[in-house]
Design a protein around this motif. Structure first.
Motif, PDB file in Angstrom:
ATOM      1  N   LEU A   1      47.830  36.683  28.703  1.00 35.96           N
ATOM      2  CA  LEU A   1      47.296  35.408  28.226  1.00 35.96           C
ATOM      3  C   LEU A   1      48.363  34.319  28.214  1.00 35.96           C
ATOM      4  O   LEU A   1      48.142  33.195  28.654  1.00 35.96           O
ATOM      5  CB  LEU A   1      46.741  35.579  26.798  1.00 35.96           C
ATOM      6  CG  LEU A   1      45.326  36.097  26.593  1.00 35.96           C
ATOM      7  CD1 LEU A   1      44.326  35.152  27.217  1.00 35.96           C
ATOM      8  CD2 LEU A   1      45.089  37.466  27.161  1.00 35.96           C
ATOM      9  N   ALA A   2      49.561  34.675  27.728  1.00 42.64           N
ATOM     10  CA  ALA A   2      50.621  33.673  27.598  1.00 42.64           C
ATOM     11  C   ALA A   2      51.245  33.346  28.957  1.00 42.64           C
ATOM     12  O   ALA A   2      51.443  32.176  29.297  1.00 42.64           O
ATOM     13  CB  ALA A   2      51.693  34.176  26.636  1.00 42.64           C
TER      14      ALA A   2
ATOM     15  N   MET B   1      53.604  43.680  36.058  1.00 41.92           N
ATOM     16  CA  MET B   1      53.898  45.061  36.482  1.00 41.92           C
ATOM     17  C   MET B   1      52.660  45.868  36.869  1.00 41.92           C
ATOM     18  O   MET B   1      52.766  46.860  37.578  1.00 41.92           O
ATOM     19  CB  MET B   1      54.684  45.790  35.406  1.00 41.92           C
ATOM     20  CG  MET B   1      53.940  46.101  34.150  1.00 41.92           C
ATOM     21  SD  MET B   1      55.011  47.067  33.061  1.00 41.92           S
ATOM     22  CE  MET B   1      53.897  47.321  31.685  1.00 41.92           C
TER      23      MET B   1
ATOM     24  N   THR C   1      49.919  49.751  31.288  1.00 42.13           N
ATOM     25  CA  THR C   1      50.238  49.894  29.867  1.00 42.13           C
ATOM     26  C   THR C   1      49.250  50.908  29.285  1.00 42.13           C
ATOM     27  O   THR C   1      48.344  51.358  29.997  1.00 42.13           O
ATOM     28  CB  THR C   1      50.068  48.562  29.092  1.00 42.13           C
ATOM     29  OG1 THR C   1      48.676  48.313  28.913  1.00 42.13           O
ATOM     30  CG2 THR C   1      50.719  47.394  29.817  1.00 42.13           C
TER      31      THR C   1
ATOM     32  N   GLY D   1      54.170  40.618  26.138  1.00 41.54           N
ATOM     33  CA  GLY D   1      53.141  41.072  25.219  1.00 41.54           C
ATOM     34  C   GLY D   1      53.500  42.251  24.332  1.00 41.54           C
ATOM     35  O   GLY D   1      54.630  42.744  24.339  1.00 41.54           O
TER      36      GLY D   1
ATOM     37  N   PHE E   1      48.331  54.969  21.541  1.00 41.87           N
ATOM     38  CA  PHE E   1      49.672  54.490  21.241  1.00 41.87           C
ATOM     39  C   PHE E   1      49.946  54.447  19.747  1.00 41.87           C
ATOM     40  O   PHE E   1      51.056  54.235  19.335  1.00 41.87           O
ATOM     41  CB  PHE E   1      49.917  53.125  21.882  1.00 41.87           C
ATOM     42  CG  PHE E   1      48.899  52.110  21.506  1.00 41.87           C
ATOM     43  CD1 PHE E   1      47.821  51.894  22.320  1.00 41.87           C
ATOM     44  CD2 PHE E   1      49.019  51.389  20.339  1.00 41.87           C
ATOM     45  CE1 PHE E   1      46.853  50.958  21.977  1.00 41.87           C
ATOM     46  CE2 PHE E   1      48.063  50.453  19.998  1.00 41.87           C
ATOM     47  CZ  PHE E   1      46.980  50.249  20.819  1.00 41.87           C
TER      48      PHE E   1
HETATM   49  C1  LIG Z   1      45.239  47.526  21.354  1.00 40.05           C
HETATM   50  C2  LIG Z   1      45.295  46.058  21.147  1.00 40.05           C
HETATM   51  C3  LIG Z   1      44.125  45.398  20.854  1.00 40.05           C
HETATM   52  C4  LIG Z   1      44.143  44.011  20.669  1.00 40.05           C
HETATM   53  N1  LIG Z   1      42.956  43.388  20.396  1.00 40.05           N
HETATM   54  C5  LIG Z   1      42.944  42.040  20.266  1.00 40.05           C
HETATM   55  C6  LIG Z   1      41.708  41.355  20.058  1.00 40.05           C
HETATM   56  O1  LIG Z   1      40.647  41.965  19.992  1.00 40.05           O
HETATM   57  N2  LIG Z   1      41.748  40.006  19.921  1.00 40.05           N
HETATM   58  C7  LIG Z   1      42.916  39.304  20.008  1.00 40.05           C
HETATM   59  O2  LIG Z   1      42.867  38.072  19.884  1.00 40.05           O
HETATM   60  N3  LIG Z   1      44.083  39.934  20.218  1.00 40.05           N
HETATM   61  C8  LIG Z   1      44.142  41.275  20.356  1.00 40.05           C
HETATM   62  N4  LIG Z   1      45.325  41.930  20.558  1.00 40.05           N
HETATM   63  C9  LIG Z   1      46.526  41.194  20.632  1.00 40.05           C
HETATM   64  C10 LIG Z   1      46.650  40.839  22.121  1.00 40.05           C
HETATM   65  O3  LIG Z   1      47.443  41.777  22.783  1.00 40.05           O
HETATM   66  C11 LIG Z   1      47.177  39.503  22.309  1.00 40.05           C
HETATM   67  O4  LIG Z   1      46.370  38.646  21.593  1.00 40.05           O
HETATM   68  C12 LIG Z   1      47.288  39.006  23.734  1.00 40.05           C
HETATM   69  O5  LIG Z   1      46.847  39.877  24.727  1.00 40.05           O
HETATM   70  C13 LIG Z   1      48.724  38.766  23.885  1.00 40.05           C
HETATM   71  O6  LIG Z   1      48.936  38.040  25.037  1.00 40.05           O
HETATM   72  P1  LIG Z   1      50.307  38.218  25.760  1.00 40.05           P
HETATM   73  O7  LIG Z   1      50.254  37.369  26.961  1.00 40.05           O
HETATM   74  O8  LIG Z   1      51.414  38.029  24.824  1.00 40.05           O
HETATM   75  O9  LIG Z   1      50.325  39.771  26.184  1.00 40.05           O
HETATM   76  P2  LIG Z   1      49.402  40.514  27.249  1.00 40.05           P
HETATM   77  O10 LIG Z   1      48.089  39.855  27.376  1.00 40.05           O
HETATM   78  O11 LIG Z   1      49.442  41.959  26.881  1.00 40.05           O
HETATM   79  O12 LIG Z   1      50.201  40.294  28.604  1.00 40.05           O
HETATM   80  C14 LIG Z   1      51.472  40.841  28.836  1.00 40.05           C
HETATM   81  C15 LIG Z   1      51.546  41.266  30.292  1.00 40.05           C
HETATM   82  O13 LIG Z   1      52.894  41.628  30.599  1.00 40.05           O
HETATM   83  C16 LIG Z   1      52.877  42.759  31.430  1.00 40.05           C
HETATM   84  N5  LIG Z   1      54.185  43.428  31.301  1.00 40.05           N
HETATM   85  C17 LIG Z   1      54.667  44.138  30.252  1.00 40.05           C
HETATM   86  N6  LIG Z   1      55.930  44.524  30.497  1.00 40.05           N
HETATM   87  C18 LIG Z   1      56.272  44.047  31.712  1.00 40.05           C
HETATM   88  C19 LIG Z   1      57.447  44.108  32.516  1.00 40.05           C
HETATM   89  N7  LIG Z   1      58.532  44.740  32.097  1.00 40.05           N
HETATM   90  N8  LIG Z   1      57.447  43.527  33.745  1.00 40.05           N
HETATM   91  C20 LIG Z   1      56.349  42.863  34.193  1.00 40.05           C
HETATM   92  N9  LIG Z   1      55.195  42.777  33.477  1.00 40.05           N
HETATM   93  C21 LIG Z   1      55.161  43.349  32.248  1.00 40.05           C
HETATM   94  C22 LIG Z   1      51.685  43.569  30.945  1.00 40.05           C
HETATM   95  O14 LIG Z   1      51.208  44.410  31.978  1.00 40.05           O
HETATM   96  C23 LIG Z   1      50.682  42.470  30.599  1.00 40.05           C
HETATM   97  O15 LIG Z   1      49.832  42.154  31.657  1.00 40.05           O
HETATM   98  C24 LIG Z   1      45.354  43.308  20.760  1.00 40.05           C
HETATM   99  C25 LIG Z   1      46.535  43.973  21.053  1.00 40.05           C
HETATM  100  C26 LIG Z   1      46.520  45.326  21.246  1.00 40.05           C
HETATM  101  C27 LIG Z   1      47.799  46.034  21.563  1.00 40.05           C
END
Ligand SMILES: Cc1cc2nc3c(=O)[nH]c(=O)nc-3n(C[C@H](O)[C@H](O)[C@H](O)COP(=O)(O)OP(=O)(O)OC[C@H]3O[C@@H](n4cnc5c(N)ncnc54)[C@H](O)[C@@H]3O)c2cc1C
Length: 473
Positions: A14-15, A35, A41, A141, A241
């Motif tokens: 998302l971010a 990745m 994941t 994330g 997890f």
């Molecule tokens: C089990 C679970 C359930 C959740 N349910 C909700 C919900 O219902 N509603 C809500 O609002 N929020 C929920 N969340 C929180 C949610 O994860 C975040 O709101 C949102 O997805 C975070 O966005 P992000 O971009 O930070 O991370 P993400 O959306 O997880 O994106 C991170 C990306 O980075 C990639 N990545 C990781 N490590 C590496 C690397 N070393 N190299 C390259 N790529 C990499 C991953 O594959 C992923 O695609 C939940 C979280 C978890 C863990």
């Protein structure tokens, strides 16, 4: 000749996707590393960018609701996540919910077809070099891969990187029955939380004596009733997890309760050092409530991290004297979550304090939720583009939802840091002047009106300060 400039973004969630869109929309080339599917994941299922891992809801969509305001601000800032969400919207009353496949597909298509965006499908195992012309955003994330997590821990210090969220429930201050609770700190003195090999556990610390606590005293009968309800409550599904061992200092209350009837009375419900002015004695047990936001409208139940299902959670916690009518702003949870101690590590512009050409965004930066993660990515993307273009990074004011989120991550108490959703409670309060709106709803609408006006002013100032393309050549 123009200086070569580009941005590396790690993580296409998302971010990261929002950051990539914003930076590319400013004319700066972006390389986005994701990745998946090379490496998955524990919860993602597809190879799409911006996959929603759980619920398909972006929560409330009205301006009397803080996350509704945050979304409106994002729309006004040209958010890709909001645009894709509108295009894949499904009926959900006052909330914005999406068809998750169409949503992820819309984001993936928008970025793969963008002429300034290159997508690399590979795991990044160490934080890349960053410079002013080539800043880096880490947006990997809650389930950041292990190798990268270790490198981040080295950079920020392992005591400032957390791997679990052990979140205590939060109640709205005005719904606490003040006639049943009393203010006091244990022994009236400070007992600082001790660092452990895993670093501080901000969500789990029991009274550190520093704050001004509200204490809910329980008699033996009240404790027994609460204990029996807790033992009988239904726990939320445990994801794979989550099956890893809990840190001993972060045990969910129901796990502690199963160890014995009195375990909680020697843990988060211990009454020692708390004299109830109503009886002049220590109660049989006590629950401490700690002010949780800058405005003092939220109180968290100290040491009450729990995995009990939300319906049952409300029923059981309302057995605590003083909380019979409590409105829960957030329920307790325990889950895997990688995030930095943001107030120690980040500035309001989402830059790393000790390395300003590196930015963190999303859940890793210490926000909570899909919308909040995308919002932080939006500002991080704009600021990385600003850096690469020789401009000063900036953030909307704290009167806006997006600015309040930035203010929270960079100014919350680092000793008790917990990722936060956006709430009106973390926004700058309305001035307490004559004629200020009195009712709850009127105050929320006034906060939203002010936020949107202030966002417009910030946007205008930012646009007019931009260095014209020709002078950058
Ligand atoms: C089990 C679970 C359930 C959740 N349910 C909700 C919900 O219902 N509603 C809500 O609002 N929020 C929920 N969340 C929180 C949610 O994860 C975040 O709101 C949102 O997805 C975070 O966005 P992000 O971009 O930070 O991370 P993400 O959306 O997880 O994106 C991170 C990306 O980075 C990639 N990545 C990781 N490590 C590496 C690397 N070393 N190299 C390259 N790529 C990499 C991953 O594959 C992923 O695609 C939940 C979280 C978890 C863990």
């Amino acid at each position: 000749m123009r200086h070569p400039r580009s941005i590396k973004i790690i993580g296409g969630g998302l971010a990261g996707t929002e950051a990539a869109w914003q930076a590319a929309s400013q004319g700066v080339p972006v390389t986005l590393y994701e990745m998946r599917p090379v490496r998955q994941t524990a919860v993602h299922k597809t190879d799409r960018l911006a996959e929603l891992v759980c619920s398909n809801s972006f929560r409330g969509d009205k301006l009397d609701n803080a996350v509704g305001l945050l979304k409106e601000e994002m729309r006004r800032l040209g958010s890709l996540v909001m645009r894709a969400a509108e295009a894949s919207r499904v009926p959900a009353g006052a909330a914005l919910a999406v068809d998750r496949e169409r949503f992820a597909e819309a984001i993936t298509t928008a970025l793969t077809t963008h002429p300034l965006v290159t997508i690399v499908r590979d795991e990044v195992t160490a934080i890349p070099e960053s410079t002013t012309l080539e800043p880096v955003i880490v947006a990997t994330g809650p389930l950041t891969s292990d190798a990268l997590s270790s490198d981040i821990a080295q950079l920020v210090g392992s005591q400032h990187l957390y791997f679990y969220d052990a979140i205590s429930p939060i109640v709205l201050a005005e719904t606490i029955d003040r006639s049943k609770v009393f203010r006091a700190s244990r022994w009236n003195r400070s007992i600082r939380s001790q660092p452990t090999s895993q670093g501080f556990s901000p969500a789990c610390g029991v009274d550190d004596g520093e704050g001004d606590y509200l204490n809910c005293p329980l008699t033996r009968d009240e404790y027994d009733r609460f204990y029996d309800a807790l033992i009988g409550a239904e726990s939320a599904t445990v994801h794979d997890f989550d099956k890893e061992r809990f840190f001993e200092g972060c045990l969910p209350i129901e796990v502690m309760a199963h160890r014995g009837r009195d375990t909680l009375r020697f843990g988060p419900m211990k009454p020692v050092g708390l004299i109830d002015p109503g009886t002049g004695r220590e109660p049989y047990a006590a629950v401490q409530l700690r002010q949780d936001n800058l405005a003092g409208e939220h109180f968290s139940l100290v040491g009450f991290q729990t995995q009990i299902k939300w319906g049952d959670q409300a029923r059981v916690l309302r057995l605590i004297p003083g909380l019979e009518q409590a409105e829960f702003v957030r329920f307790g949870m325990v889950h895997r979550n990688t995030y930095v101690n943001a107030p120690t590590v980040l500035t309001e512009t989402w830059q790393v304090r000790m390395r300003p050409t590196l930015l963190f965004a999303g859940q890793m930066s210490g926000v909570e939720g899909y919308v909040e993660s995308a919002a932080s990515g939006l500002i991080a993307g704009l600021n990385a583009a600003a850096l690469a273009s020789g401009e000063a990074p900036s953030t909307p004011p704290r009167t806006t939802a997006i600015g309040a989120l930035a203010y929270y991550v960079s100014h919350a108490d680092p000793a008790h840091y917990e990722p936060s959703n956006i709430t009106f409670g973390i926004m700058e309060p309305l001035p307490n002047v004559q004629g200020a709106p009195r009712g709850k709803m009127a105050r929320k609408i006034a906060l939203s009106d002010r936020a949107l006006a202030d966002l417009q002013t910030w946007l205008h100032a930012r646009t007019s300060q931009r260095v014209p393309e020709v002078s950058r050549a």
